[in-house]
Every structure is written in structure tokens, then in C-alpha cells.
Scaffold this active site. Sequence first.
Site, short mmCIF file in Angstrom:
data_model
loop_
_atom_site.label_atom_id
_atom_site.label_comp_id
_atom_site.label_asym_id
_atom_site.label_seq_id
_atom_site.Cartn_x
_atom_site.Cartn_y
_atom_site.Cartn_z
N ASP A 125 -13.35 4.66 11.04
CA ASP A 125 -13.77 4.51 9.50
C ASP A 125 -14.31 3.08 9.10
O ASP A 125 -14.09 2.60 8.01
CB ASP A 125 -12.64 4.92 8.61
CG ASP A 125 -12.99 5.49 7.13
OD1 ASP A 125 -14.19 5.80 7.21
OD2 ASP A 125 -12.21 5.44 6.19
N LYS A 137 0.95 -1.00 0.10
CA LYS A 137 0.10 -0.10 0.05
C LYS A 137 0.96 1.11 -0.06
O LYS A 137 1.78 1.26 0.77
CB LYS A 137 -0.93 -0.05 1.13
CG LYS A 137 -1.92 1.16 1.21
CD LYS A 137 -2.83 0.94 2.50
CE LYS A 137 -4.09 2.06 2.38
NZ LYS A 137 -4.88 1.99 3.79
#
Length: 461
Positions: free
Chosen positions: A131, A39
Amino acid sequence: MSAPKVIAGFTLGPVVHRGGMAVLREVTHPEHPGPLLMKMPKLAEGEDPAAIVSFEMEQMILPRLTGPHVPKCYGTGHEPTPWIVMERIHGGSLLPYLKRLPRDPAEVAHIGAMTADALDGLHRQGVVHLDIKPSNILRRGGEDGPVVLVDFGLSRAAMLPDLMEEEFRLPYGTAPYMAPEQAMGIRGDPASDLFALGVLMYFFLTGRRPFGDPQRMSDLKRRLWWDPPPPRALVPDCPPWLQEVILRCLEPSPEKRHASAAQLAFDLRNPGAVALGPRAERLRRDSWTRRLQRRFHPEFQPQLRRKAAALPQRDAPIVAVALDLEAMSPAMSSALLDMVGRVLAIRPNARVACLNVLRTNLLRPDSTLDREGRNKHLQRLLELRHWSAPLALPEYRLTHHVLEAVTEGGAILEYASQNRVDHLILGAKTAGITQRMLGSIAGEVARDAPCTVTIVRVREF
């Protein structure tokens, strides 16, 4: 044919996903069988600097997490670009479920219970996700596998610095799922994740988001007093016990939600044990007068927990050192390092925050890239890391912050005030005619700072 690009021994493969703040690529490594993903934050022109800061948070948090509900981390790094390597979870996220809404109540309860299990594992490690949404909930091995939570860039870890809170005043999160206290800037309460899960279950059950998709802060804060239609008003087949559980998750006050994710999972798996109250019987929203009472009368306002109530107090002072990376001489660099070392010798438990101000223009738009096409914010972070390396502090005691602001002194003072800095260190610039006429940044900070200030001066020969 050119050789594949390699970062820290990981050979980069094709891009598998481009998100709002980061890119995922397949990678391989001879010592790790995989499958693996790397990532990396998006660093193109115009990207939000919060993408880099949130990525730094994930770099700190993910390697510390264990268990079946998080991806295993295989390494992190900062050069030539920030990166994280983690296991690739096969099974997909809950995002495709949105194409077939509403879902059966029993399926909603099952998904909710499994997600609550994952949240319980996360909360027991001192981390709040902040989140929770369908794209961040994966199923390991398919629909029957355990839930895996991903994307910890907005998360809060009890024993780590909160870079998102320290650098940004606006709340970050996904608006439809954001808890009221999170919208008010309170991070770190596990009950915020239960609220988000309640939003998800409501959405899956009814096909509608309980609070819509707010685009403005005023709309986001409306959930403090604005109640959604009860699920049974939209889905008559919804059992009263499931409405009771979902509406309890959506309570504006964190204290009125379930005491833990484990208790929420228990209720979702044991309908007969759910105590039914007025929530379970509701078939319509509150009247306008009732909502206006909640909106304007203090006695109806939800009792939001203070920031200090959710996480332990920091028991060590914060020492901030402000660096002028563009004009700092080697002698000043060495002198500032020496001064920080002296302060640490006196206050061995102190945390050090390295600051730099990236000046922005007041009227014309700013470019986020330098002449070589590199992200300015990231380059400053790398320079701060190189400067601070001789301090040899663990990452939970050493953080790096690039503050984007029109004025340097104002940005440093705001950071010191908002983050309760105990000791501020900065270097004095050589006095020129402009400084003699307008005053120096060091002088402004020393005059107005809410803490001890040390100004380091290098003797000129």
C-alpha cells in the site's frame, strides 16, 4: 473533572488523525518518553470488517520490524479495543506534495531513491508493504530526513499467516497504485511495491496518475495491457534515463521490473549507469492495435508470478476449528479444546485457525453493532481469543477469523477450500426437528469438505 482514559498504562490524549480505517491519538506513558501515538481501528456502524482484519495484520507485523525506516512499536493489545502504540514521526508525509505538482525531475528521483531505500529495508525483513502511496511515506525530521513507511495493515509477511488473503477474495489496496499482480489476487511479491513507487514517481513528475483512479475491477485490471503516456510526452524536460526507470517500474510483468528495491535506488542515484533502451526514447503510447493484441492474445499477456513463487511454502499443516459461539455449551467448549490439543500432540508444527461465522441477512441490510453498541465482528474475535487462550500457542501459529456469510456451512467449506486446510474440527449440535429435516451443518461440512473432518460430540446424560 474526570480522569484521562488509560489503556495498558498509556494515557490517551487528543485525536490527531482520522483515516479511512483507523484513528490515531496522542498517548503518554511514564516509562516511555515519547512522543507516542496509539492507533485504533474504526468500529462505528457500517465500517468494513476488513478494517479489523487488516489491523490484526499490523499488530502482528509492526512489532517484528526494526530499523530507521519503520516506526518503533511500544506495544499492542486487543482490549477494551484493538490498539497499537508506536513512536510519533515528526516531519509529515508526502501527501502535501500533491498540492504542488508536477515536481522537478531531480526531486522526483531523490524522493524515489529514498523510498526505495526504505522498501529495501522492509523487503530484507521478509515483508511486502502492498500500500505504497504518499500518505504512507513519512520523512523523519522533515524534508531532509530518511523515509519512514507506515500502515502495514495490507502488508504480507513471509513467516506470518496472511489474514487478508484468507478471509477476503477481492484484492485490497489503493487502486491508483496497485500492481497488476496484486489486482489479480497475488500478494507477497516485492516487485508490487516497486510498481507502486513507479506510479508515485510518474504522478509527482507529470501531475497525472498513469492509470487514473479506477473505480471498478475491470478498470483496475486494464493496467495489465494498457500503457500510460510516456512521461516525456507530458514533461519534455524529463531526462530519458528517468523515463527508462519509471516505465520499467510500471511493467505489467514483475520479472521485467528491477530485481530489487536496492537496484532501483542505485539507478535513481546513478543516472549515468542506467542502460537506456526503447523505453527511454518513447514519446507516445502504443497504438490501439498493439494494446488490443496485449488484451486478447495470450502470448502478449504478462507472466505474473504464482503466489507460491514469491513466498516460501508453508511446511506445517493447517488445523481449523469452527466454533458456534452463540450456542456452544461449556462441555462442548472443553471437548473442542481437548480435541485440538490431541491433534497438536500428533502434529506439533500445525497452525490452528479458529473460525466463527457471523450470519448475514440475504435481503435486508445488516447492523454491524450489537444492542450494546459494540462491533459484532470485534466481539466475536475477542470471544475466539478467550476460547483459544488455553492452547498457549504463539500468534504466528494461532489465528482467529470471523467469516461473514449467509450460510454457516458454505462459509466454513469455502474457507477450508481456499486456504488448503488439512484438518477441520467442529462440534455436533443437538439434533432437533429442523436438523432432522434439513440436515446439520456438521453433516454438510463432513460430506463436502476437501480435507479430514473431525466432528466432536458431547454425551448427553
